[in-house]
Design an enzyme around this catalytic site. Structure first.
Site, PDB file in Angstrom:
ATOM      1  N   ALA A  69       0.836  -1.205   0.000  1.00  0.00           N
ATOM      2  CA  ALA A  69       0.000   0.000   0.000  1.00  0.00           C
ATOM      3  C   ALA A  69       0.866   1.248   0.000  1.00  0.00           C
ATOM      4  CB  ALA A  69      -0.919  -0.007   1.223  1.00  0.00           C
ATOM      5  N   ASP A  70       0.265   2.330  -0.446  1.00  0.00           N
ATOM      6  CA  ASP A  70       0.904   3.636  -0.384  1.00  0.00           C
ATOM      7  C   ASP A  70      -0.191   4.677  -0.216  1.00  0.00           C
ATOM      8  OD1 ASP A  70       3.748   4.892  -0.935  1.00  0.00           O
ATOM      9  OD2 ASP A  70       2.257   6.243  -1.791  1.00  0.00           O
TER      10      ASP A  70
END
Length: 186
Positions: A69-70
């Site tokens: 994720a970011d």
């Protein structure tokens, strides 16, 4: 199925645990988080999430799923990353003060034979923050590991955020409802 969370974020670890699913932490791999100049701000988080997942090609076996994720904060069309120091954190909070901004989290799910990337967007509105409140928050909470220099679950979120439209957990770094839905479909 076993989830392999590729993240150093203690918040993402806590959030994933809320889904009551088995998961293991895998050591995050070094990735050059440079994105193409022509990419819109809304596309950066999913792009970086997919880029991080590519570093784990070959790792998932059987029913394993790697989760990367970011999260980015977008204010006035520009991305506010993690502040490098106190001054930058104060500047970011001043930019967010009295405005609505977007928080976009990109998530990638990767198995041995399939990859899915999705993004979730939440709008967050801050009340006008005084210089005293901003200085207190930065000095007390040191938000240098947080995009946009704040944590919604911390003091500044309690006293400063007057509204959100979308997923609260997304602002913390992992859109749990969307993640659960995508895992179900996966």
């Amino acid at each position: 199925m076993k989830l392999l969370l590729a993240s150093n974020s203690p918040r993402r670890r806590e959030l994933l645990a809320l889904l009551d699913c088995d998961y293991e932490i895998v050591e995050p791999r070094k990735v050059d988080e440079t994105y193409p100049a022509g990419l819109s701000a809304d596309e950066v988080a999913p792009y970086l999430s997919a880029l991080k997942a590519k570093a784990y090609a070959g790792l998932p076996v059987g029913d394993d799923i790697v989760v990367t994720a970011d999260t980015v904060v977008i204010c006035d069309g520009g991305i506010l990353g993690k502040p490098k120091d106190r001054r930058q954190a104060i500047d970011m909070l001043n930019r967010l003060s009295g405005k609505t901004h977007k928080v976009v989290t990109g998530v990638t799910l990767m198995s041995a034979d399939r990859t899915v990337t999705f993004a979730e967007t939440t709008e967050v509105t801050f009340d006008r923050l005084s210089d005293e409140a901003i200085n207190y928050y930065v000095d007390r909470y040191c938000p240098f590991d947080k995009a946009g220099a704040y944590g919604i679950q911390e003091w500044v979120g309690c006293i400063g955020i007057i509204g959100i439209h979308g997923c609260y957990y997304n602002v913390m770094g992992l859109p749990l409802h969307a993640l659960h839905r995508h895992l179900r479909d996966f």
